[in-house]
Design a protein around this motif. Structure first.
Motif, PDB file in Angstrom:
ATOM      1  N   VAL A   1       5.183   3.569  -4.689  1.00 20.92           N
ATOM      2  CA  VAL A   1       4.241   4.643  -4.384  1.00 20.92           C
ATOM      3  C   VAL A   1       3.131   4.110  -3.475  1.00 20.92           C
ATOM      4  O   VAL A   1       2.416   3.188  -3.837  1.00 20.92           O
ATOM      5  N   SER A   2       3.078   4.663  -2.301  1.00 20.58           N
ATOM      6  CA  SER A   2       2.031   4.239  -1.367  1.00 20.58           C
ATOM      7  C   SER A   2       1.870   5.273  -0.270  1.00 20.58           C
ATOM      8  O   SER A   2       2.775   6.070  -0.003  1.00 20.58           O
ATOM      9  N   ASN A   3       0.755   5.264   0.320  1.00 20.77           N
ATOM     10  CA  ASN A   3       0.481   6.042   1.527  1.00 20.77           C
ATOM     11  C   ASN A   3      -0.806   5.476   2.134  1.00 20.77           C
ATOM     12  O   ASN A   3      -1.448   4.612   1.512  1.00 20.77           O
ATOM     13  N   PRO A   4      -1.194   5.897   3.314  1.00 19.91           N
ATOM     14  CA  PRO A   4      -2.391   5.286   3.919  1.00 19.91           C
ATOM     15  C   PRO A   4      -3.630   5.384   3.048  1.00 19.91           C
ATOM     16  O   PRO A   4      -4.434   4.458   3.004  1.00 19.91           O
ATOM     17  N   THR A   5      -3.774   6.510   2.355  1.00 20.45           N
ATOM     18  CA  THR A   5      -4.957   6.653   1.503  1.00 20.45           C
ATOM     19  C   THR A   5      -4.935   5.628   0.380  1.00 20.45           C
ATOM     20  O   THR A   5      -5.945   4.962   0.103  1.00 20.45           O
TER      21      THR A   5
ATOM     22  N   ARG B   1      -3.328   2.830   0.317  1.00 19.01           N
ATOM     23  CA  ARG B   1      -3.503   1.485   0.883  1.00 19.01           C
ATOM     24  C   ARG B   1      -4.982   1.223   1.201  1.00 19.01           C
ATOM     25  O   ARG B   1      -5.509   0.154   0.888  1.00 19.01           O
ATOM     26  N   ALA B   2      -5.625   2.223   1.794  1.00 17.97           N
ATOM     27  CA  ALA B   2      -7.047   2.042   2.138  1.00 17.97           C
ATOM     28  C   ALA B   2      -7.896   1.883   0.878  1.00 17.97           C
ATOM     29  O   ALA B   2      -8.801   1.048   0.825  1.00 17.97           O
ATOM     30  N   LEU B   3      -7.575   2.700  -0.139  1.00 20.46           N
ATOM     31  CA  LEU B   3      -8.317   2.589  -1.395  1.00 20.46           C
ATOM     32  C   LEU B   3      -8.122   1.216  -2.013  1.00 20.46           C
ATOM     33  O   LEU B   3      -9.064   0.593  -2.515  1.00 20.46           O
TER      34      LEU B   3
ATOM     35  N   LYS C   1     -10.226  -1.312  -0.195  1.00 19.54           N
ATOM     36  CA  LYS C   1     -11.649  -1.192  -0.520  1.00 19.54           C
ATOM     37  C   LYS C   1     -11.932  -1.756  -1.921  1.00 19.54           C
ATOM     38  O   LYS C   1     -12.926  -2.450  -2.143  1.00 19.54           O
TER      39      LYS C   1
ATOM     40  N   ASP D   1     -13.541   5.919  -6.240  1.00 17.10           N
ATOM     41  CA  ASP D   1     -12.305   5.490  -5.590  1.00 17.10           C
ATOM     42  C   ASP D   1     -11.131   5.517  -6.566  1.00 17.10           C
ATOM     43  O   ASP D   1     -10.018   5.855  -6.194  1.00 17.10           O
TER      44      ASP D   1
ATOM     45  N   SER E   1      -9.957   8.978  -6.865  1.00 14.96           N
ATOM     46  CA  SER E   1      -9.148   9.319  -5.681  1.00 14.96           C
ATOM     47  C   SER E   1      -7.767   8.676  -5.788  1.00 14.96           C
ATOM     48  O   SER E   1      -6.747   9.285  -5.452  1.00 14.96           O
TER      49      SER E   1
ATOM     50  N   GLU F   1      -4.220  10.520  -5.784  1.00 10.92           N
ATOM     51  CA  GLU F   1      -3.218  10.245  -4.751  1.00 10.92           C
ATOM     52  C   GLU F   1      -1.892   9.815  -5.378  1.00 10.92           C
ATOM     53  O   GLU F   1      -0.831  10.187  -4.899  1.00 10.92           O
TER      54      GLU F   1
END
Lengths: 176, 931
Positions: A82-86, A88-90, A93, A144, A147, A151
Motif C-alpha cells: 500500500v503506497s501512493n505519493p501522499t 510516501r510524502a507523509l 515527513k 499526519d 492523514s 490514505e
C-alpha cells in the motif's frame, strides 16, 4: 381465547427478534493485511530494517532458496504493497520528525497511545518554549498520522468508518 | 480663751439640736400628713427635672417601712420634651439594717407593675464622660452625714417589674421594648425578659427579638466590682431590602466590671439561620446559616473593643478565624480593624456525610473600617493572602488549574459626604506559576500588577473607574502561542463609567497590547438590559510593523506544521480600523485592515512581491441576510510581483466586502509568458467560516506555448493555449471547474478538462484533471527528445489524473496511433527500446535481436497502442492491440519492423521501479543497450 392471543403475541415477538438477529452488517476490514502494511510503514519511518544485519550466512542461504522457490509470490506481494505519493510524502515527513521526537520518547515525555496517536507525558523540566515546540511536534505528528490512516483506508478500499480500527492496528506497531 | 471655745461648742450643739429637731419635726409632719409629702415630692421632682411630675396616690407606713404609690406620671417640660414615664403601681418594703454609721437601706421587696417609658429624639440623653469630677466638700460632708445617720449603701433583696414597656425614638432609629419583666430573687440574682424591636425607617431595616432574656450569674452588689450576666435571645429576625435573616439566636456571658467600667464577653455565640440575600430585580439567594463565636472586652472609658479571637462560620461555605479591634473615639467615633488569621473553605465531597475543609492561613489580611475627617473609610490589605487559592476553593476559577504565587493587595474606599464613594486599589502577583489541566495554558514566574481607582456615585448611581494591568517578567504559553514577557510584556488599561440603573457601560478608553508586537485600542458603549443588549465598539490597531506579529502569532506557532512558513519573508506596516456592534446576540464587525509598504518573498519558490498596499475591507456578521447592496470598499495594489511562470508585473484592483463576503468585481488581467490570462471577477462567500466558498473564472486568450514552457521543456514547442474555466468553485476545501483549456500544438489538440483539486488547505492537496489528445503529430512531438523519434498520428486520453506532492498518484491512459494518409508510421530503434523497457523492464535487443540494430535504425509500424493506469503506486501497462492471442504494444509494419509484445497480461510495476525505468530512458544521451 385469551391463551390463544398470548401465544400469538409471544410468537410475534420471537419472530421479530429472529428477524432482527438475522440482520448482519458486513464491513470489510482486512486485519492481517492492515497489520502487515502498518508494520511496513512504521518500520520505514522508524528505520527498523537494520535489524537484519545479524543474519547468519546459513539464514541468508535459506532465504535465497526460499526466494528462488517462491519468487513469484514475493514479487506479487511487493507490487501490492500500500503506497501512493501522499503516503510516501507523509512517511518522509514523519521519518524526519521522528529524529526530533526520539529524545523525548526516551525521556518518557512522549508516549504512544492505544488509539494510534502520540500523547504528551510529564513534560516537567522543560521550559515553556520547549513545551510549545514539543506540543507542536505532537500536534503535527498526529495530524499526519490521521492523514496516513485516511490514505491507507483509501488505498486499501476500507470504509472510512474503520479508520479508528486502522489507527489501533498501527498503535501496536508504534508501541513496539 | 476657754470660755470662747465652750461658747462655740455650745452654739454648734444648739444649732445641731435645732436642726435635728427641725428634721425630726419635718419627718413627723410628713409622716402624719401623706398628702403634704406627696405634694412635696411632686414639687421637688418637678422643679429639679423641669417636668410635670405627679403621683395619683401615695401611702406609706413606718413600721414596717412600706411605701405604695399609684399613678406616677412624669410629663416632660420644654427642656425635656422627649421623656414620658408612667408607673401604674409601685410598692416598696424597706428596712434599715446594721449599726449606726454602718446602716444599709434594704429594699426587702420592690414591685413595679405596668410602667411605660418613652423617650423621643428631642431629648438629650446623658453623655458618657470619660473623666469624672470629684464631688464638692459640702457634697462629701452631706454624703458622710447621710451615710452615718441614715444608710451607707442601698441593697435590694427582692424586686419585681411586670408588664413594662419602653419606646425610644432616636434620630434614625426606633427602639421598642415590650412586655418587660424583671425579677430580683432573694439570692440577688436578676432576671430580665422582654420583646425587643429596633427599626431604622429610612433604611427599611428592622431587628426583632421576641425573646430577649438577661440573667445574672451572681448577686448584684454595689460593693462587688463585677456584675456577671447571661444574655440570650431566640427567634430574632433581621430584615433589610437586601438581606433577610431569621432564626437569630444569641447567647452571651457578660461581665461588667464596675471599677474599670469594662464589659467583657466570654464567649458570645450568635446563630443566624436561613440568611437570604436579595438584590434588586434578582431572585433571593438560597438560604444559608451564619454562626459567630467570639470573646473579648469592651473598655467603656477608653471606648475600645478588643476581640482577640472570633470564629465566623457560613455553613457549608466558609470559616473565618481572626481578631477584631475597635475604637469609638469621640473625634473618630468608628475605627474597626479586623485581622483574618485563618480561612477555611468547605469542599465538595463525594460522600454526603463527609465534610472536608481546605484551610488557608493568610500571612496578613486586614479589614479596617473607620471615620477619618468625618468620612467613612474602608481599608482592606492583604499580603500572602492566598487569593488565587481562595478563588479556586470557591470555584471562581476553572477546576484543574494549578497556581502558585505571592500576592499582595490594597483597597481603600472612602465614603464622601454626599453619599458617594471613592476607591483606590492595587493588586500584585509575584512569581506566578500556573497551568491548566492539559498544560495548554501555562505561565512561569509571571508578575502581574493591577491598579484601579474610581468613584461610586450612589445618587445616580454610577461608577467611574480607571484601571491598568501590566503583566511583565516570566513567560506565558497559550496553546501554540508563546511569549517571553520580559521582552514583550502584556499591558492593558481601562477608563470608563458604568451606570448601574441604566446598565450602561461607557468605555472611553481601552488599550490591550503586547510590547513591541501589537496594540489594540477601543472605545464605545455596552448596554446589557434584559431584552435589550447592545454593544458598540470602535477598535483600532495603530500602525505597527508586521514582522514581530507575524513571527509571534504565525511563524513560530505554525512552522512545525507548515515548514513552508520558514522560507517566507514578510514585511511592512499593518493597522486596522474596525467597528464592532452587537444587538441582541447579533454580532457585526466592519471596517478596514491595512497593510502598507508590504513585502512577501519566498526565494526558493521564485516568489517575490514588493510595494504591497492593501486596504482590506472587512464585514463579518452572525446574522443571516440576503446579499446586501451596501459594501465596504477597499483596494489592493502591488508595485512589483514575480510569481512562478509569470513575468514581473504590477497589480491594482478594487475590493468590496459584503456581509461575510469579499468581491473583486472587475476582472484581473495577468501577464503570462506569451500572452495574458483574465481571472475573475472573484466572489468569496462565508469567508469567516469553514464552509468558505470562492467563485471565479479564468480565461486564456491564445497564449503562445513557446515562451510559456521554455523553462520546462528543452525543445521549443509551437502552439497556442486558449480556454475558459467558468465557473471555478472552491467549496469545502475542494476546487471544481467547468470548461476546458485547449492546447493547440503538434498539429493537434490537447484538451484539458475536469481541472480541480481536493484538500486545498490541508497538508496534502491533490490536484486533478483529465486530458484528451487528438491528432498529435508524433514526429513533432518526439523529434529531438531523448525518448527517440516516432512518426505518425497519435490519439488518446489521460483520464482522472491525480497529482499529490508533485507526483502522479492516479491516472488512466490510452495512447493509440491512427493511420493517416500521407503520414509515415515509423519508429526509431531508440524509441522501440524505450517503449519495451517501460513496458517490460528489459531491452528487446538482446542476443540475436541485437544484431538487427547494426542494420536498422528505424522500423515501420502498423500500430502503437498502450493502455496504462496508475493507482496505489502500481502501474499497469498493456497493449491495446490484441491479435492472435498476443498483446502488442507496437505492431510492426506489414513487411518489416519490430513487434513489442507484452508477455505478461498482469503487467504491474511498482511506482519506484517505473520511475527508474523512465529516468533511464529519458536520461540525456541514453539509448538502447545492445547486448
Amino acid at each position: 381465547m385469551k391463551n390463544y392471543r398470548k401465544t400469538l403475541y409471544m410468537a410475534s415477538v420471537l419472530f421479530t427478534l429472529l428477524i432482527f438477529s438475522c440482520v448482519t452488517v458486513n464491513i470489510y476490514f482486512p486485519a492481517e493485511k492492515v497489520e502487515s502494511v502498518a508494520g511496513e510503514i512504521v518500520d520505514d519511518i522508524r528505520d527498523r530494517k537494520g535489524g537484519d544485519k545479524g543474519t547468519s550466512l546459513k539464514d541468508l542461504l535459506l532465504q535465497k532458496t526460499l526466494f528462488a522457490l517462491f519468487s513469484s509470490n514475493a514479487w506479487a506481494d511487493d507490487v501490492t504493497a500500500v503506497s501512493n505519493p501522499t503516503i510516501r510524502a507523509l512517511k518522509e515527513k514523519m521519518k524526519a520528525r521522528y529524529a526530533q521526537m526520539k529524545p523525548y520518547y526516551q525521556k518518557g515525555m512522549l508516549s504512544e497511545g492505544g488509539n494510534g496517536y502520540v500523547s504528551l507525558g510529564n513534560t516537567g523540566g522543560l521550559g515553556l518554549k520547549e513545551k510549545r515546540d514539543l506540543k507542536n511536534l505532537v500536534d503535527t505528528e498526529n495530524k499526519d498520522r490521521a492523514s496516513l490512516y485516511r490514505e491507507v483506508a483509501k488505498a486499501m478500499k476500507i470504509d472510512p468508518s474503520q479508520i479508528n480500527r486502522i489507527a489501533e492496528v498501527f498503535a501496536k506497531e508504534w508501541q513496539k | 480663751m476657754v470660755k470662747t471655745k465652750t461658747k462655740i461648742i455650745l452654739i454648734i450643739c444648739i444649732v445641731a439640736f435645732l436642726l435635728i429637731a427641725a428634721l425630726g419635726g419635718t419627718l413627723l409632719y410628713y409622716y402624719s400628713h401623706p398628702s403634704a409629702l406627696k405634694e412635696f415630692i411632686e414639687k421637688s421632682i418637678s422643679r429639679s427635672t423641669g417636668s410635670a411630675f405627679s403621683i395619683e396616690k401615695l401611702s406609706y407606713s413606718i413600721n414596717p417601712i412600706k411605701i405604695h404609690a399609684e399613678g406616677i406620671l412624669l410629663d416632660p417640660g420644654e427642656k425635656l420634651s422627649g421623656l414620658h414615664l408612667k408607673i401604674s403601681d409601685i410598692t416598696a418594703e424597706i428596712c434599715l439594717e446594721g449599726k449606726l454609721g454602718h446602716k444599709s437601706l434594704v429594699f426587702e421587696k420592690l414591685k413595679i407593675d405596668r410602667f411605660s417609658f418613652h423617650v423621643s429624639q428631642k431629648i438629650r440623653l446623658p453623655q458618657i464622660r470619660p473623666e469624672r469630677k470629684s464631688p464638692s466638700t459640702i457634697g462629701r460632708v452631706f454624703a458622710k452625714l447621710v451615710a452615718f445617720f441614715l444608710f451607707r449603701d442601698i441593697r435590694f433583696q427582692q424586686g419585681e417589674v411586670t408588664n413594662g414597656e419602653a419606646t425610644i425614638q432616636l434620630k434614625d432609629q426606633d427602639i421598642s421594648l415590650k412586655g418587660i419583666h424583671a425579677y430580683l430573687t432573694p439570692d440577688h440574682l436578676v432576671e430580665i425578659s422582654c420583646n425587643t424591636q429596633i427599626k431604622w425607617p429610612d433604611k427599611q431595616l428592622s431587628f426583632t427579638a421576641p425573646h430577649l432574656h438577661i440573667t445574672t450569674d451572681q448577686a448584684i452588689s454595689f460593693t462587688d466590682p463585677e456584675i456577671k450576666a447571661r444574655l440570650t435571645a431566640k427567634n430574632a429576625t433581621f430584615k433589610s431590602p437586601d438581606v433577610h435573616v431569621k432564626g437569630v439566636a444569641m447567647t452571651a456571658k457578660l461581665t461588667y466590671n464596675l471599677r474599670n467600667k469594662t464589659l467583657s464577653f466570654e464567649p458570645v455565640d450568635l446563630n443566624f439561620e436561613g440568611v437570604t440575600l436579595k438584590q434588586k430585580y434578582k431572585k433571593k439567594s438560597s438560604p444559608f446559616d451564619l454562626y459567630l463565636k467570639t470573646e473579648g472586652i469592651f473598655d467603656l472609658p477608653q471606648r475600645r473593643l478588643n476581640a482577640p479571637r472570633f470564629h465566623l462560620t457560613i455553613r457549608d461555605l466558609l470559616k473565618l478565624t481572626g481578631r477584631l479591634n475597635a475604637h469609638f473615639h469621640p473625634l473618630n467615633p468608628l475605627d474597626i480593624e479586623i485581622l483574618i488569621d485563618e480561612i477555611g473553605v468547605y469542599k465538595k465531597s463525594s460522600l454526603p456525610s463527609e465534610t472536608r475543609i481546605e484551610t488557608l492561613r493568610p500571612g496578613n489580611l486586614m479589614f479596617k473600617f473607620g471615620l477619618e475627617r468625618e468620612q467613612f473609610v474602608v481599608k482592606i490589605k492583604g499580603h500572602k493572602a492566598h487569593l488565587i487559592r481562595s478563588a479556586l476553593a470557591f470555584y471562581m476559577l476553572p477546576s484543574g488549574w494549578q497556581f502558585s504565587c505571592l500576592d499582595s493587595f490594597e483597597l481603600t474606599a472612602i465614603q464622601k459626604q454626599k453619599g458617594g464613594w471613592s476607591f483606590t486599589s492595587k493588586l500584585d502577583f509575584q512569581g506566578m506559576n500556573f497551568q491548566n489541566a492539559d498544560s495548554s495554558c501555562a505561565g512561569e514566574d509571571v508578575s502581574v500588577h493591577v491598579e484601579a481607582d474610581g468613584k461610586l456615585d450612589l445618587a445616580t448611581p454610577e461608577i467611574i473607574a480607571n484601571a491598568s494591568l501590566k503583566i511583565d517578567k516570566g513567560e506565558i504559553l497559550y496553546d501554540r502561542f508563546y511569549l517571553d514577557l520580559n521582552k514583550n510584556s502584556l499591558f492593558s488599561s481601562f477608563k470608563g463609567s458604568y451606570n448601574v440603573s441604566g446598565k450602561n457601560l461607557q468605555l472611553s478608553g481601552f488599550r490591550l497590547g503586547f510590547k513591541n508586537i501589537l496594540t489594540l485600542d477601543a472605545h464605545g458603549t455596552f448596554v446589557h438590559k434584559t431584552g435589550d443588549e447592545k454593544l458598540h465598539l470602535n477598535l483600532s490597531v495603530p500602525e505597527t510593523s508586521l514582522k514581530p506579529a507575524f513571527r509571534h502569532f504565525i511563524l513560530e506557532p505554525f512552522q512545525t506544521e507548515k515548514p513552508l512558513l520558514t522560507a517566507l519573508k514578510i514585511d511592512g506596516k499593518i493597522s486596522a480600523d474596525l467597528e464592532l456592534t452587537c444587538k441582541n446576540k447579533d454580532w457585526e464587525v466592519s471596517g478596514h485592515c491595512m497593510w502598507h509598504d508590504g513585502r512577501i518573498s519566498m526565494d526558493d519558490k521564485g516568489l517575490s512581491t514588493e510595494g504591497i498596499d492593501l486596504d482590506l475591507p472587512v464585514w463579518y456578521q452572525t446574522r443571516k441576510t440576503e446579499t446586501s447592496e451596501d459594501t465596504v470598499r477597499g483596494s489592493l495594489s502591488i508595485r512589483s510581483m514575480i510569481l512562478p511562470f509569470f513575468p514581473e508585473q504590477s497589480l491594482a484592483l478594487h475590493l468590496d466586502a459584503g456581509p461575510n463576503s469579499l468581491f473583486v468585481k472587475s476582472p484581473i488581467e495577468l501577464k503570462v509568458p506569451g500572452g495574458t490570462v483574465t481571472l475573475g471577477p472573484v466572489a468569496g462567500r462565508d469567508i469567516f467560516s469553514p464552509g468558505i466558498s470562492l467563485n471565479t473564472s479564468l480565461a486564456i486568450n491564445s497564449v503562445e506555448i513557446k515562451p510559456l514552457v521554455s523553462k520546462i521543456l528543452l525543445q521549443p514547442v509551437q502552439g497556442t493555449i486558449t480556454g475558459r474555466l467558468d465557473p471555478i468553485l472552491l467549496e469545502h476545501n475542494t476546487l471544481k471547474t467547468t470548461g476546458v483549456i485547449i492546447t493547440k500544438a503538434f498539429d493537434g489538440e490537447i484538451v484539458l478538462s475536469d481541472l480541480g483539486a481536493s484538500g486545498m488547505f490541508t497538508s496534502s492537496p491533490v490536484y486533478k484533471l483529465s486530458a484528451l489528445l487528438t491528432h498529435l503529430n508524433l514526429e513533432k512531438l518526439t523529434t529531438g527528445t531523448t525518448f527517440g523519434k516516432i512518426e505518425g498520428i497519435l490519439d488518446g486520453h489521460i483520464n482522472d489524473i491525480e497529482i499529490a506532492y508533485g507526483q502522479p498518484q492516479k491516472f488512466e491512459l490510452l495512447l493509440e496511433t491512427v493511420p493517416e494518409e500521407g503520414v509515415r508510421q515509423i519508429i526509431s530503434l531508440k524509441a522501440v527500446d524505450n517503449i519495451a523497457q517501460i513496458g517490460g523492464g528489459a531491452s528487446p535487443f538482446r542476443g540475436l535481436a541485437g544484431s538487427f540494430t547494426v542494420l536498422f535504425k528505424e522500423f515501420p509500424y502498423n500500430k502503437i497502442g498502450v493502455i496504462a493506469s496508475l493507482e496505489n503506486d502500481v502501474f499497469r501497462i498493456n497493449g491495446t492491440n490484441r491479435k492472435g492471442g498476443k498483446e502488442y504494444l507496437v505492431e510492426r509494419g506489414r513487411f518489416s519492423g519490430v513487434n513489442i509484445v507484452n508477455q505478461n497480461p498482469d503487467n504491474r510495476i511498482r511506482f519506484k521501479d517505473m520511475v527508474k525505468r523512465i529516468k533511464r530512458v529519458t536520461a540525456k544521451g541514453g539509448g538502447p543497450v545492445i547486448k
